[in-house]
Every structure is written in C-alpha cells, then in structure tokens.
Design a protein around this motif. Sequence first.
Motif, PDB file in Angstrom:
ATOM      1  N   UNK A 705       4.226   6.684  -0.287  1.00 39.71           N
ATOM      2  CA  UNK A 705       4.005   5.525   0.575  1.00 39.71           C
ATOM      3  C   UNK A 705       3.938   4.250  -0.267  1.00 39.71           C
ATOM      4  N   UNK A 706       3.264   4.365  -1.407  1.00 41.94           N
ATOM      5  CA  UNK A 706       3.166   3.216  -2.311  1.00 41.94           C
ATOM      6  C   UNK A 706       4.548   2.833  -2.837  1.00 41.94           C
ATOM      7  N   UNK A 709       6.455   1.127   0.076  1.00 41.90           N
ATOM      8  CA  UNK A 709       6.023  -0.219   0.446  1.00 41.90           C
ATOM      9  C   UNK A 709       6.263  -1.225  -0.671  1.00 41.90           C
ATOM     10  N   UNK A 710       6.054  -0.804  -1.895  1.00 36.83           N
ATOM     11  CA  UNK A 710       6.288  -1.759  -2.987  1.00 36.83           C
ATOM     12  C   UNK A 710       7.774  -2.073  -3.137  1.00 36.83           C
TER      13      UNK A 710
ATOM     14  N   UNK B 372      -3.063  -4.090  -1.012  1.00 38.27           N
ATOM     15  CA  UNK B 372      -2.298  -5.330  -1.255  1.00 38.27           C
ATOM     16  C   UNK B 372      -1.499  -5.755  -0.027  1.00 38.27           C
ATOM     17  N   UNK B 373      -1.305  -4.818   0.891  1.00 37.92           N
ATOM     18  CA  UNK B 373      -0.550  -5.157   2.106  1.00 37.92           C
ATOM     19  C   UNK B 373      -1.369  -6.042   3.050  1.00 37.92           C
ATOM     20  N   UNK B 589       0.907  -5.755  -6.638  1.00 34.03           N
ATOM     21  CA  UNK B 589       0.890  -4.654  -5.666  1.00 34.03           C
ATOM     22  C   UNK B 589      -0.247  -3.692  -6.009  1.00 34.03           C
TER      23      UNK B 589
END
Lengths: 730, 730
Positions: A705-706, A709-710, B372-373, B589
Amino acid sequence: MSATDTPQVHPAWLPDAAFAPLGSRRVLVAVGPGAGPVGATVVDEVRRATAAHGGSVTVLAPGEALPDAASVRSHDLVLVVASRAAERDSGAARQVPPPGRAPQPPHPNDALVAVATDGALVAADGAPGLSPDMFVRVRAGGTTVVVAGAATGLLYGLHDVVRLGEDAFGDDAPPVRDLPVAPVRMLDHWDNIDVHPVMGQVERGYAGGSIFYADGRVREDLSRVADYARLLGSIGINAVAINNVNVHRTEARLLTDGLADVARVADLFRPHGVRTYLSVSFASPVVLGGLPTSDPADPDVQAWWAAAADRVYATIPDFGGFVVKADSEGQPGPFAYGRDHADGANLLARALRPHGGTVFWRAFVYNHEQDWRDRRTDRARAAYDHFAPLDGRFDDNVVLQVKYGPIDFQTREPISPVLAAMPRTRLAVELQVTQEYTGHQKHVCYLGPLWSQVLTFPLAEDATRDVAALVSGLPGRRDTPSGELPAGGVTAVSNVGDDEFWTGHPLAQANLYAYGRLAWDPEADPVALLDEWIGLTFPGADPRVRDTLHTLMDGSWLTYEAYTAPLGVGFMVDPGRMHYGPNVDGYEYSKWGTYHFADRDGIGVDRTVATGTGYAGQYPSPWRETYEDLATCPDELLLFFHHVPYSHVLHSGTTVIQHVYDSRADAVDVVESWVPAWDALRGLVDDRLHARVAERLTEQVRSATEWRDQVRSYFFRKSGVPDASGRPIY
Amino acid sequence: MSATDTPQVHPAWLPDAAFAPLGSRRVLVAVGPGAGPVGATVVDEVRRATAAHGGSVTVLAPGEALPDAASVRSHDLVLVVASRAAERDSGAARQVPPPGRAPQPPHPNDALVAVATDGALVAADGAPGLSPDMFVRVRAGGTTVVVAGAATGLLYGLHDVVRLGEDAFGDDAPPVRDLPVAPVRMLDHWDNIDVHPVMGQVERGYAGGSIFYADGRVREDLSRVADYARLLGSIGINAVAINNVNVHRTEARLLTDGLADVARVADLFRPHGVRTYLSVSFASPVVLGGLPTSDPADPDVQAWWAAAADRVYATIPDFGGFVVKADSEGQPGPFAYGRDHADGANLLARALRPHGGTVFWRAFVYNHEQDWRDRRTDRARAAYDHFAPLDGRFDDNVVLQVKYGPIDFQTREPISPVLAAMPRTRLAVELQVTQEYTGHQKHVCYLGPLWSQVLTFPLAEDATRDVAALVSGLPGRRDTPSGELPAGGVTAVSNVGDDEFWTGHPLAQANLYAYGRLAWDPEADPVALLDEWIGLTFPGADPRVRDTLHTLMDGSWLTYEAYTAPLGVGFMVDPGRMHYGPNVDGYEYSKWGTYHFADRDGIGVDRTVATGTGYAGQYPSPWRETYEDLATCPDELLLFFHHVPYSHVLHSGTTVIQHVYDSRADAVDVVESWVPAWDALRGLVDDRLHARVAERLTEQVRSATEWRDQVRSYFFRKSGVPDASGRPIY
C-alpha cells in the motif's frame, strides 16, 4: 500442531512424511566401490525412510555376489551406481569430468541393472555416457530401477523418486535419463563472522543469524549446516561459498587460521555432494601475509597464493576454490597495480590449478562513486566494458560470475550482455535467492518465473542460444553437453539463516527449492516446480492448501513488480532501510549510478546508441535493434532503455502514467485478496507456519500500500496528470 | 604550534593567556562567610591567574579585620560578595531567591566596598537588590571593584573582568549592574551510557564520545567534566542534565543504582555554580520499581517517586531535579493511564518539592506515526493543542520546556506559539547547540544570530513582550525581574563531546559560548559576542584572525539557510544520514509529519486558518494576522505558512523558484570563498586547530555544493522553470 509447541527447525521440503512412498517399499541399494560418503548418504536416507514407514532395505556391499534374479526382482526399488562410474567416484561432486578411461571388464553392478530391469536396461550400454551427476530411471516388471553415473547421481535419483512419490511405483515405464544442464550449481553465502555494523551477521540476510557463524567465530554446533547440506543435496546444489564476498578482516583469516573450522564445515557438505568454497580478499598477501603488495605480477605474491592453496588442500582435499569480488564497491583488486581482471583471476587460478580448484571471479565491477550530474556514465555498461575485451584471457579454471542483469538483482532487468560477449570464457550467471530487492522475505515473491525467464532467454546467436546454454557450454539451446565449449553454470546468493523456518518467510523456502531445480533443469516449468515443492513440504495436506499456495505464489513476482518501480526503471527503494520499501528518489541524487531521471515531462534512462549511453549496442542482434527502437522495446523494459513522456502509449495500449497508476493499485488489490485466502488455511497447515505467514502478509499489505501510494503520488505531483480511474491519490 | 605536538584538550575560551590582564594585577578577594565551593573557585581562579602572570592576591578570610584604606586601595581589583548575600549563599546556584530576611547589622564586606570604591559605592545600599547571580562593577580611584550578590555572582563578575581584559583597568567608570535575565540557564546532554545502535554514545552528538560515559558506565576519570564545568561557570550556565531525554534501560538506573556516580559528577559541577539534573523515565516505577503501573494517580507510584527523590537528595543535597520527555517519540508517559501532562509533571514535582527540586517537562509531544496522506493533521499544532489547555495546572516547581519552533530545531522556524499561550506556567525555551539540523559540526554555522532572534522575538502582548521576557517572568521586554510572573529560563542541547576541541568543529565552540552569554543577556549583540569569543579564544592573535573569523562566522547561519531548505519549509535532510546532507523528499512520505508538498505547480504547507491547518491561529495578534496573510508573511517563513506557486513573487521582488535557484548558488559561492580565507591564517593560529577547520571546510564545500545541486535540480525537474541566471542545473 498447537501454537504453543516448542519451536523446532522446520524440515522444509524434506519432512519425514515426504519419504512415505519410498519408505514403505522394499529397496535394494548397490552403491559400488568408491562411492564414499555420498554413497553412504544414499544408504542412510533409504534406511531412515524405511525405518519410519515400514519398508525394508538391502544393501549390496561392493564386490558382494548378486542375489538370484527372483530375489532382486522382489524389490520395489533398486538404486545402483553403474560400474565404471562407481569405480571412479571420489564421493564429492566433480565439476570437470575426469578424463576418459580404457574399457573395463563387466562389473557385478552392471549385471544387477540387467537383472533388476529384466533386461530392459543394460548399464554397460549406458554407463559410458553416464556422467557422475546423471541417472536413468526405469520401471520394469514392477520394479523401479535407478542407475546413476556415480554416487552423486544416485543421490539425485533417490530424491527424484522421493519427489515422484507414489507415481514412482505405478505402471511400467521406459527409461528416463536425467542430468543437470550446468556443471556448477552453486550458492554463495554473504555471511559475516563479525557482525557488520550496518549489514549485520548476514549481509542482505532476512532470516536471522548465520548458520555458520555466531559470537565472532565458526559455530561449535553446526547441526544446522548438516541439515542444510541435506536440503541442498536433495535439489542438486553441488557448491557452496560460506562467507561474504565483501571480505572483512576476520573473515579473511578463514583462509589461514580458520582452516580447521572450514574443514569442519566441508565435512558436513561432503556427504551431500557439495564442495566448499571460500570468498577471499584480493589483498590477502598484504593483509594476511604481510607482503608489501598484492600485485599479480609479483613472484612473492604468486608464491604466497600457491602456498596458501597448498595449505588449504592439505586440510580439505576436495576444497572447491575461491570466490572473489575485486575492484568492486571498495574491495581491493588488480586495478591498484595497473593490472586487469584476467591478471587478477589467473593469479588465483594458478595457485588452485595443481589441486583442481576453481576461481569464481565476479564481473560486478563499476564506478560506485559516480556523479549523479553526469548522464554520460552508465553503470549498466560497466561489466561489459570491463570484461568483454578480456575474453580468452582467463585460465580454464576461472569462471566469470555475471549478475543476470547489468545493474544489481532488480525485480526486472534486461539480461546482461556480458553473457553473450565472452564465448572463450567459462561463465556463471549469478541470481539472488535472498530477497534484497524483492521484499526482504517479508513479501511473498516467488522468483522461479524470473529465473526461468533469465535462464531460457535466447540471448545469443540470433536468439538461438539461451543463457543456460551459454553458461553450460551447450552449442544450442536444447543440446546435450558437448564438452567443447567452456562451461560454468549457475550461482546465487542464498536466502537461508538460523531462522526456525530457514528463510524468515516460510514460503521463501520455495525460492531456494526452485533455484536448485532450475539450476539442474532451466527449462523446468516454474509453476510445476512450485507444485513439486508444495507436495513435498505439505505432504497429504488438504487440496485447498495447494490451491491457495498457487493463488498466492504463482504470479507473486509479477505482482511485486506491479506495485514497485515501473517498466524496468528499477530501484526507487529506500537506502535508509536497506532497500526495503519505496523511496522514489532514494537513489536519484546518489553515487550509485541508479537513476530514473523523472521530471515533470517524462521518465526513463536513454540507453540507446542513437541518443543515449549506447548500452543497447552491447547486445548481439536481434536484441540491440529490439531494445534500441521504441517501437519494439518490450513494455516491461521500456524505461530501462528509453526516456519517454508520461503520455507515451505502451504496446499494452495505455499510457506510461496511467500504467503507473493502474498497475500499482491493481497489484495492491491482489495482495489484499491473499489475506483472507491464507486465513482460510488456518488449521490446515502447521499453526506456527500459518501464524508466521499471516504476520508477513499483514506487513506485505502495509508495504505494498505504501509503494502504491508513494509511487502514484510522486508521479501525480510531478506529472500533474490525473488518474483516469479516479482512485485516491495524494 | 607544530602539527606534531601531542594532542591536548583545547582550552576553548579559557586559555591561560586570556587571564593575563587580571593575572598581572594586585587582587583582593573577600568572598565572605558561606561562600562555599563557588567562592573557593573564585579564589582559585585568581590564584592561578596571578601565579601565571606575575600579579598578587590577598584573600580576606570571613570575619577577618579590614586592612587600612590605603592598603585596600593599593589593589587594582577587589572582588567582594555583599554581606547579606554572602551570608545566605549556600555555594550552589539557586534558581528561586530565598525569602526576604529582616535587616542585618553592617558587615565588614560592606565596609570593604565603601573603602575600595572610595565611597562611590556603598554595598549596604545595593545589597538588598543584589540577587545571588548579580554583580556590580565599578572603577574608582584606579581600583576596579566587583560586588556580587553571592559567590555565583562573584564568579560571573570575575569572568566579566576576564572578558574585558585591559579595558577592566582603564579610566574610572561609574557602576555597572549586570544580572542574568533568566533564572535557569541550562544545558541538556543527550549522552547515552550504552552505545545506542543507531544514535551512538551521544544522540545527535558530533564531537566524539561522551565526557560522562564510556564502556557502559560513568567514567572513572571525569577530568573533562571538571574542565567543562569551569567553561560553563564562566558563561553563566547554572544547570546541566547529564543524560539523554530518551532514557533507555541502563540510563534509567542512574536514578537508583547510579546515584554514587551522579554524585561524583555533581561534585565537579558544584564549584562552578552548576546544579546537576537527571533525565528520568516516566515508567521508572515499573522499570526500576517493579510496580504494575506508573499511573500518576496511584498512591504506590507517588510513594515510589517520593522515596526515589528522598534517596537522591540524601546523596546530592543540591540536586537540581528531573528532565522528562514523556509520550514523545515512543517514550512512556501519562497518556497510557488516561492522565494528562499536568498530572504527569505534578507527580514528579511533588516528589521533588520537599527538597527544592524542579521538573523540566518537555512540550515536544506529537504524533510520530502520522499518515503522510493526511493533510489535516499538522505536527506544528501539536504542542499547543496538547499543552495550552493545561495552563495553570502545573505546580510551581514544574518548568515546561518548549522547543523554540513548533517542529524540531530547524534552521528556520516561526517561534512556538506555546510560549505566548501559558501565562500561568513557568516556561523554558529549548534551543539546540548541537548542530543536528545545521551541519553536524562539519559546517561553520554560528547560531548566535538565530538564538538572538528567537529570544528577542516580540511574541506576546501585541508584540511588546519577547520570548526572553516570557520565559523569565518579566512583565515587559526590558523590565527588570518582578518575581510576580512564573519564571523559567533557557535550555539547550549541548554540542560537547570528548573531542580534542570539545565540539568537533573548533569554531562550534563559539556556539556554546554564545548560548551561555545569550541565556544571560538575550539582548546581547551576537556579533559582539562572537568578537568576545574570538578575543578570549585567540588572545593576542594577528588581527587577520579576528577579521577572517568574522568573515566566516557572522553570517554563516544565513548562509547555511541559503543553501539548504528554502523559505522556512524545513527538513529536506537525509534520514539515512541522521539529518546530514540534502534529501528533498527524505521526509515527504514518512510518518514524521514534516512535509513540503511540492508538486509541479508549487510548494509549501498551508497553515492558514482560512484554508489550511489553522496553525496560524495559535498565535496572538499581530502574528496570527501577519502569518495568515500572504501579503504580510515574511519571506523567510513563507513556505511554512503558505502553499504557493513557484511563480509567486516574494517581498524581495524575485519569484519563489528563482529564489530557490539563486540563493543556493550564491551561498555556495560564499562557502567556497572561505577556503582561501582560512588557508591564509595558516601559521597564525594553532596548527592542529587550523588543520581541523580546513578539513571541515573542505567537507562543507562538498556538502553545500551537493545541497545546491540537488535542491536546484529537484525543483527544476518538478517546475520546469529554467534558472534565469543560466547557472548549471541537472
């Protein structure tokens, strides 16, 4: 199967239950004279299995008279070493077949073969072609017979029967010959004796401590090494280097003060057909010998290495040889003396030659102090630029060990052009079983499909000769060995530690298994190998176990690729977490030469001849043209070879940017689906194993997931292009 | 001055030569009764100086009859503690003045003052106003007289004379009163006993090992601590916490098993007016006491702390108290028990109260597992959100220790609004002398100007009350202490280690010096303080030394700011190198809550009330309006408060993007100019010191260049805007 059981070492793919079909049979074993410790291992395996599962074993001692035919044929399984091979076998695996001999008189073992197969097989016919690691399996008149070229071949044939299970004892079947394509099937351990302040006990190790070292010395209790050797023998591995290629001060002394300990290790590998190697420092004459130089041209240096090799072989007569990382990432090498790498490798090779030893010399040489501002230098070019001009200069007991891609074990790289550029050099392709760049054994990432692609990639001679052929000395892709071309083999960095499950992630055991099996047979179907591994590791399990493991593992490498760096551009891993987790710019402004050059308009590295670094020109046809041309370059390597705008349309029909968005989101959906799938197996597999995998899957979901999203956010912020799917972006 | 000299510990700003003007004089010292070890230090300093430089010293014992007037006035310097103060002085610095006393009969010391100054000063008049740390200096009839409120004040007055040098003995001059604005002037050491695997012996230490600890214990040889205490006393520091606020297992035991060792340290600080503090773990009742809880409301917990404090004071009667990092970055705290930070702090305060001890409770509490989101959460808001509602709830022996900015010791931050939000709480502002975010003591970065800005920033009461006033309990910016408002002071993380030069970079000694002097007098001109430091550290040096040091150091903080993160946005440091060097996305991030949100269009964090996180609304007027409005927000904090397009025009007239390009390039030009400037001093300063600085300057040029090129390239790749200056970009 309670979670509160005392932890024991997991048996991996050799649980007792996997031996039930063989162990319930009547077995006759005839290893013949000179079969040595490997022959004894075959006998021990059969004894252990039959004792556990109600079968029986008859061992025919060398020279013992044959029983009558009916007695022989009353056995379900006959394991026999063909005569000529048996006589010449020294017990340890040989990498170079010994010179041919004059014909010999018939031997009782040959007669045994004829009797056991009721004449279906006459060993005397086949024996001259039986190399030591080869075996023939036949089922005739209700008896399964395995005839091997030597004790090692018999060990491999025995495990072939184990893998087949009940299928080995079905209808009669014609003879099947099996042999490894590559003479060398090796594992390198990047284990340190002293715990390295950054890298730890095992460099790039994700499975606990070292099975070889603890507390600053070689372990007293090496029982894990013995178990490991048995696992390796069962899959055909025949060489292990036991210390890190980055040779620090303490590890360097294995070559001298530590020889008695190395001999203890070699004693444990030997019964399983595995020869022991050491990684050595090119600076040993200075560091250990007190000489003022390590110059290959210096007679004192040459004498020092010769004496060092003499001492090693006096202690370990079947010692394999040396692995060397020279002039690489700070390790010493011949460049310091104005010598090239052929000079360096041959120096060591000549010290080993009188004893039959081999040097594995790594081609991983590049400028690791690169200026990121300089786009003309290309790390991908380095190995070819350094080594291709040296083809023909290496002694024949040097094997040049070439990483499969031009960078460093990325999830996706093109195949190293060095492998096609050195026809007069023995080559080994180097793979990475330990998951440095593929999820640290926290992520399910079955690498069989990657290695299969690598080994069967038709790199040379107008795409007619694959990597396996190139490293095995085969003239063509599917030929049998001719022995005329220089042969090396396959090597890889091990993923094993002192972890209860050997590999941290229990499912990562499948990578070690598949590596050994693919090194034996590069054309094996990796999904079939996985199935084999499942059958051995979870014998008798509910069918849902097999199905679920395929669901999780078959495509897991592609899934991992899909949520990490896109389209072959590589890296984007976190330097601060040892290459774990995303960091899109983690190496972008660094000295390591691994860049993506993403800006607001596009991304990728121009490695074309026309406008880029020229790396594509290192390939033979048709690959140089395929990679050079945007129209033919495969999508999965697009950004390795080309810098393109985000709007570039892939062969798949989508744009680069939308592919970045979609693949990452889709891949995480896949990983998320694995959690309930695995949960459903609770109670169907060992509780401790289930819990360990469940724990790692949770981390994989988090990490994937990280990544998603990154990477998505990074490219959205940079490109400004919205995700057409409308999925969240930050 | 040869480079081959055996290394010795550098004397910092107290070389023997700095004492020459005083040491060549005839000095009369009268410390009075009860002056204790600090009085003895004053006498020792004078004896040492006069012995070295040919002067003489007369010490008037307590109660001894006064010499005749001519004899008194034959001295060049008279150092005397005023009677009332002298009688009450306990020898160690006091932070809370003792309660007033009834008038006392005249004392010989008062008469001495009158005689020595020929009646220009009558101590009896001034003494009631003389707080312990205060002194009055006057020059009358060729005699310089220093009258102090206590032995500590006399020590400070002595060093005032040392700093003045020959100027202390010039023309007659009227009385000058000097006193510290802040009652607490503290240094925190983030020293570990056990070497931390990541942070090392000293967390955020850049000057070698700890002067307190080595080999897992308090050092046997504490001579460096004795020297350090003398340095601190000379600049008015009166409190030191000797262990890391991140209290690990071994360090926690200083409070119990380690007390004898702490007492040895306290014995060395005491003669210099410095009280010793310990950082303690909020979980001590569990970790050390074996209790099941550390809940502040639990009577057993309260009793445990009371007993612990009793034991500490039985061993160290003038022990200062505790420093606590609770519920912060993984440290335990009251939140675990559903209690707030007033409950937590008061728990410890009540244990210390019977003994006069103080709790320094850190306000550095925030969510360090941020997503961070999530752009709604703002780490900058955290301290205010947690602590402002607790104003008035803290006991009066609690000092709330507030980092000067809302994030974490960045090169540029706005002042923490917490400092204006808690009028009923004793506050200390926390600075960072160790250069965690300002170049690791590899870069010249003189921080006096930063701290001067912080301390004199008119944060409260419509910009009439500055930070120094807020933490010192002064009703207005330039008022003298009233004693009516809660007073705390100034604290900072030390930059000292066992390095030969104390601070790694020799010029970083100036930061320690300036910190102490600004904690004493926040309105001091930092450039004048630097000049003072140069005079003391390089006594008698060629004038070019002074000029060059000013060239390198005066503006070095702004230069450092100019090549690192722009316009107050902060961070952009490398997590993998402990915050050293550039990494624009290094924290972008991550879980740490420190983001810049740069995309292809713009950069910055919207912290406005209108459209952002609302952080600007935590300020009193006029600052909330100033920061809220793009038109009034100062350029240097623009990106801290606003997200703006790269084309936004600054008050300076240039665009944001062009400022990013220009400042970084200009700043590196400045740093490069320092190298030849420093080289020109070879032979004019100590060779070893010269070499050390030269080595660090080379690294500063390299690192600053890396900052310049990475930051410029990052924003060029993202914005696509060319650099109007045409300088290279990558």
